[in-house]
Scaffold this motif. Structure first.
Motif, PDB file in Angstrom:
ATOM      1  N   PRO A 261      43.884 106.307 -57.338  1.00 15.10           N
ATOM      2  CA  PRO A 261      44.048 107.023 -58.610  1.00 15.10           C
ATOM      3  C   PRO A 261      42.696 107.358 -59.216  1.00 15.10           C
ATOM      4  CG  PRO A 261      44.530 104.683 -58.873  1.00 15.10           C
ATOM      5  CD  PRO A 261      44.361 104.919 -57.407  1.00 15.10           C
ATOM      6  N   LEU A 262      42.584 108.522 -59.807  1.00  9.78           N
ATOM      7  CA  LEU A 262      41.326 108.942 -60.427  1.00  9.78           C
ATOM      8  C   LEU A 262      41.271 108.582 -61.907  1.00  9.78           C
ATOM      9  CD1 LEU A 262      40.832 112.476 -58.812  1.00  9.78           C
ATOM     10  CD2 LEU A 262      39.861 110.289 -58.080  1.00  9.78           C
ATOM     11  N   ASP A 263      42.435 108.367 -62.544  1.00  9.03           N
ATOM     12  CA  ASP A 263      42.453 108.145 -63.993  1.00  9.03           C
ATOM     13  C   ASP A 263      42.187 106.702 -64.377  1.00  9.03           C
ATOM     14  OD1 ASP A 263      44.829 107.430 -62.802  1.00  9.03           O
ATOM     15  OD2 ASP A 263      46.087 108.044 -64.482  1.00  9.03           O
ATOM     16  N   ILE A 264      42.419 105.747 -63.458  1.00 10.38           N
ATOM     17  CA  ILE A 264      42.125 104.335 -63.735  1.00 10.38           C
ATOM     18  C   ILE A 264      41.440 103.726 -62.527  1.00 10.38           C
ATOM     19  CG2 ILE A 264      43.991 103.967 -65.401  1.00 10.38           C
ATOM     20  CD1 ILE A 264      45.651 102.780 -63.151  1.00 10.38           C
TER      21      ILE A 264
ATOM     22  N   ARG B 286      35.420 105.885 -57.393  1.00 12.20           N
ATOM     23  CA  ARG B 286      36.533 104.965 -57.122  1.00 12.20           C
ATOM     24  C   ARG B 286      36.355 104.262 -55.778  1.00 12.20           C
ATOM     25  NH1 ARG B 286      37.513 104.472 -62.125  1.00 12.20           N
ATOM     26  NH2 ARG B 286      38.848 106.031 -63.123  1.00 12.20           N
TER      27      ARG B 286
ATOM     28  N   LYS C  80      44.328 103.215 -70.244  1.00 12.70           N
ATOM     29  CA  LYS C  80      43.511 104.285 -69.681  1.00 12.70           C
ATOM     30  C   LYS C  80      42.354 104.610 -70.619  1.00 12.70           C
ATOM     31  CE  LYS C  80      46.959 106.761 -66.926  1.00 12.70           C
ATOM     32  NZ  LYS C  80      47.713 108.032 -66.789  1.00 12.70           N
TER      33      LYS C  80
ATOM     34  N   THR D 169      40.082 110.056 -73.231  1.00 14.89           N
ATOM     35  CA  THR D 169      39.399 111.284 -72.812  1.00 14.89           C
ATOM     36  C   THR D 169      38.458 111.733 -73.917  1.00 14.89           C
ATOM     37  OG1 THR D 169      41.308 111.932 -71.507  1.00 14.89           O
ATOM     38  CG2 THR D 169      39.726 113.652 -72.046  1.00 14.89           C
TER      39      THR D 169
END
Length: 414
Positions: A311-314, A282, A403, A406
């Motif tokens: 943010p790590l998810d986006i 990121r 997103k 997963t």
């Protein structure tokens, strides 16, 4: 130190160099040996570019001159108090290894760093000696990247720039307080002073090259630096601000980020576990936003959370677009390039193709889809003659819809 053969030394010193992330070979002048003179080139066919599992480029012969060191930096596996196997190359051994690997097309050049032995001046002289022998004795025209030592004699550091394509002067940690606590033998002012001297020499040489053909090259690929992420308490907002300041003050070609990795016999002042590698990723993405997409550091900082972390998810570009939805959607056929660059899913090349193509005809959604990996990601933020996102841009669940899915990986997949 036990007597080791070259293969054993290479195994130890190549492994010890893996913590240096700044090994890219871009930006230098074109050189080759097609005329029958010299050996090697800075680019071209027949060079093997390999990548480590975490994405780091290992297309260079990346080694340390030695992993012995008189310094005791807490975060460094090669620190004086570390219980690791030590080895040391002579300058002549490094020269022969570089030539041998290049002739076999295994590498495109040399990335050379070193622990500090005897003194900073002695170590720097040994590093420069390798580059000088490659250039002057063997007429080596391949890529050379030297890691310099800030507190070495400025003349030795200057000589490194005369023989190397790129030089690195590491700031080590994002904050002065972190450097003081974890590497007390290193001086932040001294490091920045060396970077300032290198910048001045690069600028002066470029000016001289415009006026005199005979002016010598000096670090034509510029200088870079590296900072360790997660070893001290610096948050992402502070790291982004620090990187931006380094780019502005020293005209760096790159700032590299290296996620701290716990080491054997670690000091008690270090974290017990490493930060997620996604954090490093990121930070690179935020770096790209500032360098190529026109984002200001303060704008990137606005997508960090209350603790100052990205943010790590986006990715940060999508996070910014979701936070400032009033800036969207943008018209693909009319909006200026600067606004298109802020659309999630559109890269610089895609935007440039859009700007060039819309001069000839109006672009539709299918045209945009051919320029991007995921039109679903782009869709909520653009309009075309055949597409209007209507209320999609303002949906409360838009972040969840965009997103990345997963994916469960199989441990024993064929």
């Amino acid at each position: 130190m036990a007597q080791l053969n070259t293969r054993e030394k290479l195994a130890i010193l190549a492994d010890a160099a893996k913590y240096d992330a700044s090994c890219a070979s871009s930006g230098t002048a074109k050189r080759d040996s097609l005329g029958g003179k010299g050996i090697g080139s800075t680019e071209g066919m027949g060079i093997c570019h390999a990548y480590a599992p975490d994405g780091r480029c290992i297309s260079l012969l990346k080694i340390l001159l030695t992993n012995s060191c008189i310094f005791d930096c807490h975060y460094c596996i090669n620190r004086k108090s570390s219980n690791v196997r030590r080895a040391r190359f002579t300058p002549e051994e490094v020269v022969q290894l570089t030539l041998a690997f290049y002739k076999r097309n295994y590498i495109e050049g040399l990335f050379l760093s070193s622990g500090i032995i005897r003194s900073s001046d002695y170590t720097m002289e040994q590093i420069v000696r390798v580059a000088r022998e490659l250039r002057e004795v063997h007429d080596f025209r391949g890529y050379i990247h030297l890691k310099t030592i800030p507190d070495a004699d400025p003349e030795l550091v200057h000589q490194a720039g005369l023989y190397a394509d790129r030089v690195s002067i590491n700031v080590e940690l994002p904050t002065v307080s972190g450097l003081t606590r974890l590497a007390p033998e290193k001086d932040a002012k001294q490091i920045e002073g060396a970077m300032g001297d290198m910048k001045a020499a690069i600028v002066e040489t470029k000016d001289a090259k415009k006026r005199f053909r005979s002016a010598p090259n000096f670090a034509p690929a510029g200088q870079s630096t590296q900072m360790i992420v997660g070893a001290d308490g610096a948050d992402d907002r502070a790291i982004i601000g620090r990187a931006s300041g380094l780019y502005d003050r020293f005209r760096l070609r790159r700032v590299y980020y290296s996620a701290f990795s716990p080491i054997p016999d670690a000091s008690a002042v270090l974290p017990l576990k490493r930060p997620p590698l996604m954090r490093e990723h990121r930070l690179y993405q935020s770096d790209w936003l500032m360098r190529f997409y026109g984002f200001e550091p303060a704008e990137v900082g606005k997508v960090t959370d209350a603790t100052g972390m990205l943010p790590l998810d986006i990715d940060p570009k999508l996070a910014w677009a979701l936070k400032f939805r009033d800036r969207f959607p943008v018209d693909v056929n009319r909006s200026p390039r600067e606004e298109l660059l802020r659309v999630p899913g559109l890269g610089v090349k895609a935007v440039d193709k859009i700007v060039a193509s819309r001069r000839l005809r109006k672009l539709r959604l299918d045209d945009v889809a051919r320029l991007t990996v995921s039109v679903a990601k782009v869709g909520p933020f653009i309009t075309t003659p055949d597409w209007r996102p209507t209320l999609l841009t303002d949906r409360a669940d838009l972040a969840a819809r965009l997103k990345p899915a997963t994916e469960q990986l199989e441990l024993f997949a064929a």
